[in-house]
Design a protein around this motif. Structure first.
Motif, mmCIF file in Angstrom:
data_model
loop_
_atom_site.group_PDB
_atom_site.id
_atom_site.type_symbol
_atom_site.label_atom_id
_atom_site.label_comp_id
_atom_site.label_asym_id
_atom_site.label_seq_id
_atom_site.Cartn_x
_atom_site.Cartn_y
_atom_site.Cartn_z
ATOM 1 N N ILE A 1 32.819 65.810 -64.501
ATOM 2 C CA ILE A 1 33.945 64.768 -65.385
ATOM 3 C C ILE A 1 35.205 65.152 -65.347
ATOM 4 C CG2 ILE A 1 34.393 63.903 -67.800
ATOM 5 C CD1 ILE A 1 31.443 64.131 -68.096
ATOM 6 N N ALA A 2 35.553 66.613 -65.563
ATOM 7 C CA ALA A 2 36.899 66.838 -65.389
ATOM 8 C C ALA A 2 37.354 66.478 -64.089
ATOM 9 C CB ALA A 2 37.293 68.481 -66.104
ATOM 10 N N ALA A 3 36.683 66.841 -62.876
ATOM 11 C CA ALA A 3 37.095 66.692 -61.668
ATOM 12 C C ALA A 3 37.607 65.376 -61.224
ATOM 13 C CB ALA A 3 36.342 67.338 -60.672
ATOM 14 N N HIS A 4 36.770 64.192 -61.957
ATOM 15 C CA HIS A 4 37.041 62.920 -61.495
ATOM 16 C C HIS A 4 37.942 61.948 -62.837
ATOM 17 C CE1 HIS A 4 33.731 64.155 -58.956
ATOM 18 N NE2 HIS A 4 34.088 63.037 -58.212
ATOM 19 N N ILE A 5 38.483 62.833 -63.529
ATOM 20 C CA ILE A 5 39.063 62.164 -65.016
ATOM 21 C C ILE A 5 40.399 61.299 -64.421
ATOM 22 C CG2 ILE A 5 41.041 63.911 -65.310
ATOM 23 C CD1 ILE A 5 38.930 62.009 -67.870
ATOM 24 N N ASP A 6 40.662 61.636 -63.129
ATOM 25 C CA ASP A 6 41.890 60.583 -62.668
ATOM 26 C C ASP A 6 41.316 59.073 -62.341
ATOM 27 O OD1 ASP A 6 40.351 61.816 -60.834
ATOM 28 O OD2 ASP A 6 41.895 61.682 -59.099
ATOM 29 N N SER A 7 40.101 59.155 -62.076
ATOM 30 C CA SER A 7 39.623 57.689 -62.168
ATOM 31 C C SER A 7 39.225 56.897 -63.390
ATOM 32 C CB SER A 7 38.103 57.556 -61.227
ATOM 33 O OG SER A 7 37.231 58.417 -61.829
ATOM 34 N N PHE A 8 39.671 57.462 -64.406
ATOM 35 C CA PHE A 8 39.657 56.656 -65.820
ATOM 36 C C PHE A 8 39.999 55.356 -65.722
ATOM 37 C CE2 PHE A 8 41.758 55.605 -70.012
ATOM 38 C CZ PHE A 8 40.660 55.593 -70.555
ATOM 39 N N ASN A 9 39.023 54.763 -66.412
ATOM 40 C CA ASN A 9 39.037 52.988 -66.279
ATOM 41 C C ASN A 9 39.378 52.577 -67.864
ATOM 42 O OD1 ASN A 9 38.730 50.306 -66.427
ATOM 43 N ND2 ASN A 9 37.140 50.308 -64.933
ATOM 44 N N PRO A 10 40.643 52.237 -68.093
ATOM 45 C CA PRO A 10 40.677 52.011 -69.613
ATOM 46 C C PRO A 10 40.077 50.695 -70.285
ATOM 47 C CG PRO A 10 42.524 51.202 -68.262
ATOM 48 C CD PRO A 10 41.809 52.033 -67.498
ATOM 49 N N PHE A 11 39.766 49.862 -69.448
ATOM 50 C CA PHE A 11 38.904 48.601 -69.720
ATOM 51 C C PHE A 11 37.551 49.163 -70.143
ATOM 52 C CE2 PHE A 11 42.032 46.947 -66.785
ATOM 53 C CZ PHE A 11 42.710 46.187 -67.407
ATOM 54 N N ALA A 12 36.813 49.950 -69.537
ATOM 55 C CA ALA A 12 35.617 50.461 -69.670
ATOM 56 C C ALA A 12 35.659 51.150 -71.119
ATOM 57 C CB ALA A 12 34.981 51.472 -68.395
ATOM 58 N N PHE A 13 36.561 52.109 -71.177
ATOM 59 C CA PHE A 13 36.528 52.908 -72.325
ATOM 60 C C PHE A 13 36.821 51.854 -73.561
ATOM 61 C CE2 PHE A 13 39.757 54.812 -75.571
ATOM 62 C CZ PHE A 13 38.967 55.833 -75.628
ATOM 63 N N VAL A 14 37.791 50.796 -73.443
ATOM 64 C CA VAL A 14 37.876 50.030 -74.557
ATOM 65 C C VAL A 14 36.607 49.277 -74.995
ATOM 66 C CG1 VAL A 14 39.135 48.046 -75.510
ATOM 67 C CG2 VAL A 14 40.138 49.604 -74.255
ATOM 68 N N LEU A 15 35.868 48.708 -74.005
ATOM 69 C CA LEU A 15 34.546 48.165 -74.109
ATOM 70 C C LEU A 15 33.556 49.084 -74.975
ATOM 71 C CD1 LEU A 15 34.052 46.175 -70.890
ATOM 72 C CD2 LEU A 15 34.228 45.166 -73.554
ATOM 73 N N GLY A 16 33.415 50.414 -74.442
ATOM 74 C CA GLY A 16 32.591 51.212 -75.021
ATOM 75 C C GLY A 16 33.057 51.699 -76.340
ATOM 76 N N ALA A 17 34.216 52.039 -76.809
ATOM 77 C CA ALA A 17 34.694 52.098 -77.932
ATOM 78 C C ALA A 17 34.738 51.302 -78.890
ATOM 79 C CB ALA A 17 36.151 52.852 -77.889
ATOM 80 N N THR A 18 34.886 49.967 -78.482
ATOM 81 C CA THR A 18 34.680 48.866 -79.477
ATOM 82 C C THR A 18 33.055 48.684 -79.802
ATOM 83 O OG1 THR A 18 36.425 47.658 -78.319
ATOM 84 C CG2 THR A 18 34.952 46.486 -79.594
ATOM 85 N N CYS A 19 32.331 48.904 -78.755
ATOM 86 C CA CYS A 19 30.826 48.659 -78.868
ATOM 87 C C CYS A 19 30.407 49.749 -79.953
ATOM 88 C CB CYS A 19 29.918 49.136 -77.872
ATOM 89 S SG CYS A 19 28.138 49.095 -77.758
#
Length: 546
Positions: free
Chosen positions: A168-186
């Motif tokens: 996860i730490a090695a691929h953190i640069d591919s972070f998708n803010p839209f996916a994060f917001v959907l998951g956090a909202t869920c």
């Protein structure tokens, strides 16, 4: 044909006097649980490294079989969050075909356990071990969902916890803010939704007017996971958010019946799969029977039959692999939903399976739009509810024995796997229990003026306490010639063969000093052991010689 063991599904008893009122309640509860099971079944399968239809058909087939043949009136079976880590690890190490064989073999083992009436033995697993591995599994589930929650571009997640964190730490640069917001909202929505409809909620109070009251009651009955799945999927589709969906990863969900597939079977393969088979069987037994015990506490239905429940779990786990399914067990979230929705018999579980089958056969294409980050949010919520997190804060209230078992099982589950954690935990529990029981045995010297070496024995003289006879032996060896030793066994409640051997060694030490040994006031169990072992005859012969 009369079976050589008792096989009586609870359904047969519950159908006696079954009426329309109960059927109406079971119908409503079954439909409700079926809707709740839809997102969970897909999420569990995807998190386990399988296709979503594997979880759906497991919920349908296993849910049906467990309700038909189970020993509980209200338990709902299907894929469970506890199996995510286990299935993912088996898939990575052994492959899909061997997972199917291990699951079928675990089913056979579960059935045999129930047939041999071993269901009650599961209750002997210490609660500290259960809480330890449950919390450990919850942590592993949460860690496995970080990838989809953050929308990281990781082709395949490893099974090891620390390797997962490194990946996860090695691929953190591919972070998708839209996916994060959907998951956090869920996740936020799943926490807030039931509180909106609580009796004291201001939202519920504001809607408590004649024109809106009915809508308020409908909203209170809608399951949070279903609301989150539908609303967030529609939002992602409407705004064309660039997030990964079921369609983009898996291509689609087949809307037809699953094909019957017979995996390639050989005894050489089965021998290699002993560990995963035992893991699936052990976890399935513990999860299902713990779930059934929770159901007994929440429901007014008759108490479950643990042996019948194990046999039903065995049948389900033997059958589902041939239809591409995954391991199944009793599920606490769906069982509690069934009880709260008014389920009274296994008919509700049968309806739940039928509801899911209709949804899969008629509306499978609609699931293609579901964002994986939303399913990750649902599983993060499941992991949070699964864990007994307050137990960590309350550890200071418990004994060192409890703390060692719980923390040790938790750490081993996270660092290694469930099998190692439970094996080590049970061995540690046995060792600590032996140490505790050994400390309860004592030998007390009775001071007297007659010159006798008189002692009182208290507790259980077993293999873990025999060392406490050594001071008596030393007193004989260093004392005067021809010692008269008297053991008062009035408070000796238990004696095993190791304890008998310790008494025989004491007798030998007395004989070497040309003395006599008397054991008086024997209780029934110690007397039977001493008589069966021949020590009574040896003592009597010596007394006659003297």
């Amino acid at each position: 044909m009369k079976l050589p063991f008792l096989f009586r599904p609870r359904l047969l008893d519950d159908l006696r006097g079954y009426d329309r009122t109960r059927f109406t309640r079971d119908l409503g509860a079954g439909v409700t649980v079926g809707i709740v099971a839809l997102p969970l079944a897909m999420a569990f399968a995807i998190a386990s490294g399988l296709k979503p239809e594997a979880g759906l058909w497991t919920a349908i087939i296993a849910g049906l079989l467990i309700s038909l043949f189970g020993g509980s009136s209200v338990q709902i079976g299907g894929p469970a969050g506890a199996f995510i880590v286990i299935v993912y690890g088996i898939l990575e190490r052994y492959g899909l075909a061997n997972l199917m064989i291990a699951t079928a073999c675990a089913g056979v083992l579960l059935f045999v356990m129930g047939m041999l009436r071993l269901g009650r033995l599961v209750r002997y697993v210490p609660v500290s071990i259960v809480i330890g591995f449950t919390n450990g599994i919850a942590v592993l589930i949460a860690a496995s969902q970080v990838k989809d929650w953050l929308g990281l571009a990781i082709p395949k997640m490893p099974a090891d916890f620390f390797t997962q964190l490194k990946t996860i730490a090695a691929h953190i640069d591919s972070f998708n803010p839209f996916a994060f917001v959907l998951g956090a909202t869920c996740v936020l929505g799943l926490f807030v939704w039931p509180r909106l409809w609580h009796a004291r909620s201001p939202v519920r109070a504001a809607m408590d007017i004649p024109g809106i009251r009915q809508a308020s009651e409908v909203g209170a009955r809608l399951p949070g996971p279903v609301v989150a799945l539908v609303t967030l999927t529609l939002a992602a589709w409407y705004f064309a958010l660039p997030v990964e969906t079921i369609s983009s990863r898996f291509g689609g969900i087949p809307s037809g019946l699953p094909a019957f597939v017979l995996p390639e079977f050989s005894w050489e393969t089965v021998k290699l799969l002993v560990t995963p088979t035992l893991t699936i069987a052990l976890l399935g037994a513990v999860e299902s029977l713990l779930c059934a015990r929770v159901a007994d506490q929440l429901s007014t239905a008759p108490r479950h039959d643990p042996n019948q429940e194990l046999m039903a779990q065995g049948i389900a786990n033997f059958v589902v692999p041939f239809f591409g399914g995954m391991p199944a067990t009793g599920t606490i979230a769906r069982t509690v939903t069934n009880i709260r929705a008014g389920g009274t018999s296994p008919v509700a579980g049968i309806v739940h399976a039928g509801t899911l089958a209709l949804v899969v056969l008629l509306a499978a294409p609609l699931a293609l739009l579901v964002p994986l980050s939303v399913l990750a949010g649902i599983l993060l919520f499941v992991a949070w509810n699964m864990g007994e997190w307050r137990e960590f804060a309350h550890l200071r209230r418990y004994s060192t024995h409890y703390r060692v078992l719980m923390l040790g099982t938790f750490v081993l589950t996270v660092v290694f796997d469930l099998t190692v954690a439970v094996q080590v935990g049970l061995v540690a529990a046995c060792v600590l229990f032996i140490q505790k029981m050994g400390s309860l045995f004592s030998v007390e010297r009775v001071v007297n003026d007659s010159g006798l070496l008189r002692y009182k024995l208290y507790g259980s003289l077993f293999f873990g306490a025999t060392a406490k006879i050594d001071p008596v032996v030393q007193a004989v060896e260093t004392g005067p010639e021809r010692p008269d030793v008297v053991l008062d066994a009035l408070h000796l409640v238990h004696l095993d063969t190791s304890g008998l051997d310790a008494l025989r060694q004491l007798h030998k030490a007395v004989l070497l000093r040309q003395g006599t040994l008397h054991i008086e006031n024997l209780q029934q169990q110690p007397r039977e052991v001493i008589e069966r072992g021949g020590l009574v005859r040896e003592l009597e012969d010596k007394h006659q010689d003297s």
